[in-house]
Design an enzyme around this catalytic site. Sequence first.
Site, PDB file in Angstrom:
ATOM      1  N   LYS A  10      43.943  37.542  53.758  1.00  0.00           N
ATOM      2  CA  LYS A  10      43.895  38.020  55.152  1.00  0.00           C
ATOM      3  C   LYS A  10      42.718  37.360  55.863  1.00  0.00           C
ATOM      4  O   LYS A  10      41.743  36.936  55.219  1.00  0.00           O
ATOM      5  CB  LYS A  10      43.761  39.549  55.211  1.00  0.00           C
ATOM      6  CG  LYS A  10      42.506  40.145  54.547  1.00  0.00           C
ATOM      7  CD  LYS A  10      41.262  40.184  55.409  1.00  0.00           C
ATOM      8  CE  LYS A  10      40.041  40.712  54.666  1.00  0.00           C
ATOM      9  NZ  LYS A  10      38.769  40.495  55.364  1.00  0.00           N
ATOM     10  N   VAL A  93      37.278  33.845  45.530  1.00  0.00           N
ATOM     11  CA  VAL A  93      36.773  35.203  45.250  1.00  0.00           C
ATOM     12  C   VAL A  93      35.498  35.474  46.053  1.00  0.00           C
ATOM     13  O   VAL A  93      34.694  34.573  46.277  1.00  0.00           O
ATOM     14  CB  VAL A  93      36.487  35.342  43.731  1.00  0.00           C
ATOM     15  CG1 VAL A  93      35.844  36.691  43.419  1.00  0.00           C
ATOM     16  CG2 VAL A  93      37.773  35.180  42.939  1.00  0.00           C
ATOM     17  N   LEU A  97      38.213  37.040  52.270  1.00  0.00           N
ATOM     18  CA  LEU A  97      39.652  36.813  52.457  1.00  0.00           C
ATOM     19  C   LEU A  97      40.506  37.919  51.826  1.00  0.00           C
ATOM     20  O   LEU A  97      41.730  37.820  51.787  1.00  0.00           O
ATOM     21  CB  LEU A  97      40.050  35.443  51.884  1.00  0.00           C
ATOM     22  CG  LEU A  97      39.387  34.245  52.573  1.00  0.00           C
ATOM     23  CD1 LEU A  97      39.705  32.949  51.837  1.00  0.00           C
ATOM     24  CD2 LEU A  97      39.848  34.143  54.035  1.00  0.00           C
ATOM     25  N   GLY A  98      39.848  38.948  51.308  1.00  0.00           N
ATOM     26  CA  GLY A  98      40.580  40.119  50.810  1.00  0.00           C
ATOM     27  C   GLY A  98      41.415  39.875  49.563  1.00  0.00           C
ATOM     28  O   GLY A  98      42.408  40.578  49.340  1.00  0.00           O
ATOM     29  N   GLY A  99      41.038  38.912  48.741  1.00  0.00           N
ATOM     30  CA  GLY A  99      41.861  38.576  47.574  1.00  0.00           C
ATOM     31  C   GLY A  99      42.054  39.735  46.603  1.00  0.00           C
ATOM     32  O   GLY A  99      43.175  39.991  46.152  1.00  0.00           O
ATOM     33  N   ASP A 134      40.573  47.665  52.391  1.00  0.00           N
ATOM     34  CA  ASP A 134      41.511  46.635  52.871  1.00  0.00           C
ATOM     35  C   ASP A 134      42.898  46.748  52.223  1.00  0.00           C
ATOM     36  O   ASP A 134      43.821  46.035  52.628  1.00  0.00           O
ATOM     37  CB  ASP A 134      40.963  45.230  52.573  1.00  0.00           C
ATOM     38  CG  ASP A 134      39.917  44.791  53.589  1.00  0.00           C
ATOM     39  OD1 ASP A 134      39.842  45.391  54.676  1.00  0.00           O
ATOM     40  OD2 ASP A 134      39.160  43.845  53.285  1.00  0.00           O
TER      41      ASP A 134
HETATM   42  P1  ATP Z   1      36.486  42.290  50.771  1.00  0.00           P
HETATM   43  O1  ATP Z   1      37.849  42.923  50.755  1.00  0.00           O
HETATM   44  O2  ATP Z   1      35.415  43.229  50.329  1.00  0.00           O
HETATM   45  O3  ATP Z   1      36.176  41.527  52.037  1.00  0.00           O
HETATM   46  P2  ATP Z   1      36.408  39.721  49.494  1.00  0.00           P
HETATM   47  O4  ATP Z   1      37.620  39.101  50.041  1.00  0.00           O
HETATM   48  O5  ATP Z   1      35.118  39.269  50.118  1.00  0.00           O
HETATM   49  O6  ATP Z   1      36.514  41.273  49.570  1.00  0.00           O
HETATM   50  P3  ATP Z   1      37.299  39.652  46.757  1.00  0.00           P
HETATM   51  O7  ATP Z   1      37.789  38.303  46.380  1.00  0.00           O
HETATM   52  O8  ATP Z   1      38.298  40.706  46.991  1.00  0.00           O
HETATM   53  O9  ATP Z   1      36.296  39.490  47.968  1.00  0.00           O
HETATM   54  O10 ATP Z   1      36.218  40.104  45.631  1.00  0.00           O
HETATM   55  C1  ATP Z   1      35.295  41.122  45.859  1.00  0.00           C
HETATM   56  C2  ATP Z   1      34.775  41.628  44.512  1.00  0.00           C
HETATM   57  O11 ATP Z   1      35.818  42.307  43.837  1.00  0.00           O
HETATM   58  C3  ATP Z   1      34.279  40.526  43.584  1.00  0.00           C
HETATM   59  O12 ATP Z   1      32.985  40.875  43.157  1.00  0.00           O
HETATM   60  C4  ATP Z   1      35.221  40.549  42.391  1.00  0.00           C
HETATM   61  O13 ATP Z   1      34.568  40.395  41.147  1.00  0.00           O
HETATM   62  C5  ATP Z   1      35.856  41.944  42.461  1.00  0.00           C
HETATM   63  N1  ATP Z   1      37.270  41.933  42.043  1.00  0.00           N
HETATM   64  C6  ATP Z   1      37.864  42.850  41.291  1.00  0.00           C
HETATM   65  N2  ATP Z   1      39.162  42.557  41.114  1.00  0.00           N
HETATM   66  C7  ATP Z   1      39.406  41.423  41.765  1.00  0.00           C
HETATM   67  C8  ATP Z   1      40.571  40.630  41.947  1.00  0.00           C
HETATM   68  N3  ATP Z   1      41.743  40.933  41.407  1.00  0.00           N
HETATM   69  N4  ATP Z   1      40.449  39.529  42.715  1.00  0.00           N
HETATM   70  C9  ATP Z   1      39.258  39.211  43.311  1.00  0.00           C
HETATM   71  N5  ATP Z   1      38.137  39.930  43.150  1.00  0.00           N
HETATM   72  C10 ATP Z   1      38.201  41.032  42.395  1.00  0.00           C
END
Ligand code: ATP
Length: 282
Positions: A10, A93, A97-99, A134
């Site tokens: 996202k 990660v 980007l909400g991965g 999210d």
């Molecule tokens: P946010 O939704 O907080 O903006 P983000 O997009 O910045 O998140 P993500 O890639 O979702 O970041 O990772 C955030 C944290 O969640 C990381 O520290 C990661 O280790 C943890 N995490 C747990 N499960 C997952 C997963 N399946 N994929 C990515 N990160 C994960």
Amino acid sequence: MELVQKAPAKINLSLDALYRHQDGEHEWRMVMTAVDLADYVHIQPAATIQVTTDSGFLPEDPRNLAYQAAKALARAAGVTAGARIHIEKHIPVAAGLGGGSSDAAAVLRGLNDLWGLGYSKDKLAAIGLTVDSDVPFCVYSQTALVRGRGEVVQPLGPMPNCWVVLAKPRVSVSTPSILNAIDYSQPLPRPDTGMVIEGIARRDFAQMASGMCNSLEQVTASRHPEITELKHRFLKYGATVAQMSGSGPTVFALCEQQSRAARVYNSMKGFCHEVYLVRPLG
Ligand code: ATP
């Protein structure tokens, strides 16, 4: 039998941080859309819940958001079966980007089918909110206004025709540490959310772009100046608008024309180690 669920990234077209609730959570008003950069979540029946990934950086235990989503759904539905969940990771990660949230949402949709629960998306979104703010948006994965703590998701219809260039600098950002650093006693830059929504409703790219802003951008950019640098480069190379997504550090640019987007993408590749050219989904 194996189910495969697409888990798209996202971006935040607008992000307005309104205030901090007494319990420390934040009140949001943000317009989000899903883009065609996605993880793939493979799900098979099993006796227990197991999570694996092809990424060297992610936990394969209860800390994984996909695991937490499976547990939350099993608890809510009184299911004792498990599932073998494998995450094919393509979304950077800790990038804004909400991965992780999207993987969790994909697990909810996939296990809803595997376990034959017949839950509505609204119900899956409510369960997903217990995992991360999210996740409700990611259950729908379509352009939407998201409010509250993430629990109110109002679909807005398709985006105006455009292309998205994503640039992820080498730094990773901890969302909790950025959220803790928001100082609500000082005025934050704010989007014109109404303008973004109206631009989408009219499929008017320029109007949508004119209302965009991310209130968290200056918080993250004060720690990571490369965010401002990427933004300036995007605009210099001809993007209509450039903005950080979520709590960062990924910066995205929007272009109405494919040829312009391709030029911006090619120019950025020299300055940033991860650059993607994608389209909004739907
Ligand atoms: P946010 O939704 O907080 O903006 P983000 O997009 O910045 O998140 P993500 O890639 O979702 O970041 O990772 C955030 C944290 O969640 C990381 O520290 C990661 O280790 C943890 N995490 C747990 N499960 C997952 C997963 N399946 N994929 C990515 N990160 C994960």
